[in-house]
Design a protein around this motif. Structure first.
Motif, PDB file in Angstrom:
ATOM      1  N   VAL A  30      42.993  78.832 -12.755  1.00 24.30           N
ATOM      2  CA  VAL A  30      41.551  78.624 -12.882  1.00 24.30           C
ATOM      3  C   VAL A  30      41.160  77.275 -12.296  1.00 24.30           C
ATOM      4  CG1 VAL A  30      41.362  80.144 -14.872  1.00 24.30           C
ATOM      5  CG2 VAL A  30      41.730  77.711 -15.246  1.00 24.30           C
ATOM      6  N   LEU A  31      40.014  77.264 -11.651  1.00 23.38           N
ATOM      7  CA  LEU A  31      39.487  76.054 -11.030  1.00 23.38           C
ATOM      8  C   LEU A  31      38.254  75.610 -11.787  1.00 23.38           C
ATOM      9  CD1 LEU A  31      39.291  73.976  -8.706  1.00 23.38           C
ATOM     10  CD2 LEU A  31      37.973  75.693  -7.429  1.00 23.38           C
ATOM     11  N   LEU A  32      38.253  74.351 -12.210  1.00 23.89           N
ATOM     12  CA  LEU A  32      37.108  73.755 -12.885  1.00 23.89           C
ATOM     13  C   LEU A  32      36.536  72.661 -11.998  1.00 23.89           C
ATOM     14  CD1 LEU A  32      38.954  75.030 -15.149  1.00 23.89           C
ATOM     15  CD2 LEU A  32      37.992  73.323 -16.684  1.00 23.89           C
ATOM     16  N   LEU A  33      35.246  72.740 -11.731  1.00 31.91           N
ATOM     17  CA  LEU A  33      34.535  71.716 -10.977  1.00 31.91           C
ATOM     18  C   LEU A  33      33.519  71.113 -11.925  1.00 31.91           C
ATOM     19  CD1 LEU A  33      34.118  73.802  -7.721  1.00 31.91           C
ATOM     20  CD2 LEU A  33      35.715  71.902  -8.068  1.00 31.91           C
ATOM     21  N   CYS A  34      33.875  69.978 -12.484  1.00 31.41           N
ATOM     22  CA  CYS A  34      33.117  69.414 -13.602  1.00 31.41           C
ATOM     23  C   CYS A  34      33.135  67.892 -13.527  1.00 31.41           C
ATOM     24  CB  CYS A  34      33.728  69.842 -14.945  1.00 31.41           C
ATOM     25  SG  CYS A  34      33.829  71.624 -15.205  1.00 31.41           S
ATOM     26  N   GLY A  35      32.216  67.286 -14.280  1.00 27.99           N
ATOM     27  CA  GLY A  35      32.237  65.847 -14.465  1.00 27.99           C
ATOM     28  C   GLY A  35      31.463  65.078 -13.411  1.00 27.99           C
ATOM     29  N   SER A  36      31.019  63.900 -13.810  1.00 29.80           N
ATOM     30  CA  SER A  36      30.370  62.942 -12.927  1.00 29.80           C
ATOM     31  C   SER A  36      30.432  61.590 -13.616  1.00 29.80           C
ATOM     32  CB  SER A  36      28.916  63.346 -12.637  1.00 29.80           C
ATOM     33  OG  SER A  36      28.166  63.407 -13.829  1.00 29.80           O
ATOM     34  N   ARG A  37      30.032  60.552 -12.935  1.00 28.65           N
ATOM     35  CA  ARG A  37      30.048  59.231 -13.553  1.00 28.65           C
ATOM     36  C   ARG A  37      29.147  59.241 -14.800  1.00 28.65           C
ATOM     37  NH1 ARG A  37      27.987  55.415  -9.541  1.00 28.65           N
ATOM     38  NH2 ARG A  37      29.978  55.797  -8.498  1.00 28.65           N
ATOM     39  N   GLY A  38      29.694  58.833 -15.916  1.00 29.21           N
ATOM     40  CA  GLY A  38      28.964  58.859 -17.176  1.00 29.21           C
ATOM     41  C   GLY A  38      29.197  60.118 -17.978  1.00 29.21           C
ATOM     42  N   TYR A  39      29.786  61.150 -17.361  1.00 28.30           N
ATOM     43  CA  TYR A  39      30.034  62.418 -18.048  1.00 28.30           C
ATOM     44  C   TYR A  39      31.490  62.847 -17.855  1.00 28.30           C
ATOM     45  CZ  TYR A  39      25.041  62.667 -18.754  1.00 28.30           C
ATOM     46  OH  TYR A  39      23.753  62.390 -19.136  1.00 28.30           O
ATOM     47  N   THR A  40      32.380  61.903 -18.076  1.00 26.44           N
ATOM     48  CA  THR A  40      33.807  62.204 -17.937  1.00 26.44           C
ATOM     49  C   THR A  40      34.303  63.107 -19.060  1.00 26.44           C
ATOM     50  OG1 THR A  40      34.389  60.177 -19.133  1.00 26.44           O
ATOM     51  CG2 THR A  40      34.242  60.026 -16.739  1.00 26.44           C
ATOM     52  N   GLY A  41      33.694  63.009 -20.231  1.00 22.83           N
ATOM     53  CA  GLY A  41      34.129  63.821 -21.358  1.00 22.83           C
ATOM     54  C   GLY A  41      33.941  65.301 -21.127  1.00 22.83           C
ATOM     55  N   ALA A  42      32.895  65.677 -20.403  1.00 22.04           N
ATOM     56  CA  ALA A  42      32.634  67.093 -20.153  1.00 22.04           C
ATOM     57  C   ALA A  42      33.793  67.743 -19.412  1.00 22.04           C
ATOM     58  CB  ALA A  42      31.339  67.252 -19.362  1.00 22.04           C
ATOM     59  N   ALA A  43      34.291  67.080 -18.388  1.00 25.91           N
ATOM     60  CA  ALA A  43      35.405  67.625 -17.614  1.00 25.91           C
ATOM     61  C   ALA A  43      36.659  67.722 -18.473  1.00 25.91           C
ATOM     62  CB  ALA A  43      35.659  66.751 -16.390  1.00 25.91           C
ATOM     63  N   TYR A  44      36.915  66.691 -19.254  1.00 26.85           N
ATOM     64  CA  TYR A  44      38.094  66.686 -20.124  1.00 26.85           C
ATOM     65  C   TYR A  44      38.037  67.827 -21.141  1.00 26.85           C
ATOM     66  CZ  TYR A  44      41.072  65.376 -24.048  1.00 26.85           C
ATOM     67  OH  TYR A  44      41.994  65.408 -25.062  1.00 26.85           O
ATOM     68  N   LEU A  45      36.911  67.976 -21.806  1.00 27.51           N
ATOM     69  CA  LEU A  45      36.796  68.989 -22.862  1.00 27.51           C
ATOM     70  C   LEU A  45      36.888  70.396 -22.293  1.00 27.51           C
ATOM     71  CD1 LEU A  45      34.004  67.268 -24.944  1.00 27.51           C
ATOM     72  CD2 LEU A  45      36.355  67.672 -25.719  1.00 27.51           C
ATOM     73  N   ALA A  46      36.287  70.632 -21.140  1.00 30.64           N
ATOM     74  CA  ALA A  46      36.381  71.949 -20.519  1.00 30.64           C
ATOM     75  C   ALA A  46      37.822  72.273 -20.137  1.00 30.64           C
ATOM     76  CB  ALA A  46      35.468  72.024 -19.294  1.00 30.64           C
ATOM     77  N   ALA A  47      38.504  71.309 -19.537  1.00 33.63           N
ATOM     78  CA  ALA A  47      39.894  71.535 -19.144  1.00 33.63           C
ATOM     79  C   ALA A  47      40.781  71.796 -20.353  1.00 33.63           C
ATOM     80  CB  ALA A  47      40.413  70.339 -18.342  1.00 33.63           C
ATOM     81  N   MET A  48      40.583  71.029 -21.420  1.00 31.54           N
ATOM     82  CA  MET A  48      41.386  71.230 -22.615  1.00 31.54           C
ATOM     83  C   MET A  48      41.050  72.556 -23.296  1.00 31.54           C
ATOM     84  SD  MET A  48      43.675  68.962 -22.915  1.00 31.54           S
ATOM     85  CE  MET A  48      44.183  69.450 -24.579  1.00 31.54           C
ATOM     86  N   GLY A  49      39.780  72.975 -23.241  1.00 37.55           N
ATOM     87  CA  GLY A  49      39.429  74.280 -23.768  1.00 37.55           C
ATOM     88  C   GLY A  49      40.188  75.384 -23.057  1.00 37.55           C
TER      89      GLY A  49
END
Length: 282
Positions: A30-49
């Protein structure tokens, strides 16, 4: 509109078996394209989910400016940097994304992505070229609100995960019958709609599921990122898109219910939900 309500036994029956003679490639890329400066947590949480619900290989593409943060936080995902502009994915990232898409079983785009002309180009490219199911969440939805024909023209399954405001931005009309409201938008956009709420509604416009798990303690930033990661993981493992969305909602809410029962609703966090997910899948 009639709907189905899953229970734990049914959820377990839908999850794929983990067979002895298998390897990581058998449980989804699976490929996740997520996150931006100030929103690093979103990418982390999606990947861990995605990781906590059984995805075999999780590839996380993030703006180069936040790559170091994500690479340090995530040990099990394959994190890679992509060209960015002002802390968000740049149009120049499209080439590498296109190179990776053919190997993927499912894609998630939008969590913490940020909104710009460049990120719109990335979202549009993924939806036009991904020959697999795509989950669109958060900023991905916001970016498409003025470009709904991109969704209507897609051949492969698309799952949209809006809350009420995002739902309305997509052109949805909320009525007292939330399920029928979600179904109408699903038919209009040629997509599966997961309308978040007290009783989350999941429908492709014809068949509908209503989720019965979850609690108000989950109303905290990052919770939706975990849900999106769960759904893309289940898609990658071969679960049919509508069922993947329904099972994902059940698991997400079930993890939240475990947190609430153990620590109360006020202090529970999305990271707490991540640690409870495996207990619901055994």
């Amino acid at each position: 509109m009639n709907w189905i309500e899953l229970d734990h036994k049914q959820v377990l029956s839908i999850l794929p078996d983990r067979l002895p003679e298998t390897h990581k490639g058998d449980y989804g890329k699976v490929l996740l394209l997520c996150g931006s400066r100030g929103y690093t947590g979103a990418a982390y949480l999606a990947a861990m989910g995605a990781l906590r619900t059984g995805a075999g290989l999780v590839f996380l593409g993030v703006p180069e400016s936040i790559y170091a943060i994500e690479a340090v936080k995530l040990n099990e995902a394959v994190v890679f940097p992509l060209p960015d502009r002002d802390g968000k994915l740049s149009h120049e990232a499209i080439g590498e994304i296109l190179d990776r898409l053919p190997q993927m079983d499912a894609v998630l785009i939008g969590c913490g992505l940020g909104q710009s002309e460049d990120t719109l180009s990335v979202v549009q490219t993924v939806l036009e070229h991904a020959k697999c199911p795509v989950v669109v969440d958060a900023d991905g939805i916001n970016l498409l609100s003025a470009h709904r024909d991109i969704l209507r023209g897609r051949i492969y399954p698309t799952i949209l995960t809006p809350h009420d405001v995002e739902f309305q931005r997509l052109g949805g009309i909320l009525t007292d019958d939330r399920m029928e409201s979600a179904a109408a938008l699903a038919r209009d956009l040629n997509a599966i709609v997961l309308l978040k709420g007290h009783r989350t509604c999941i429908t492709d416009g014809n068949i509908a599921y209503r989720n019965t798990t979850g609690n108000p303690g989950m109303a905290v930033g990052g919770s939706g990122d975990v849900l999106a990661g769960i759904i893309v993981s289940l898609l990658g493992q071969g679960i049919a898109p509508l069922e993947a969305a329904a099972v994902g909602a059940w698991l997400h809410g079930g993890a939240g219910d475990l947190c609430a029962s153990e620590m109360g609703q006020y202090g529970m966090l999305p990271t707490d939900m991540l640690t409870r997910l495996p207990r619901l899948m055994k």
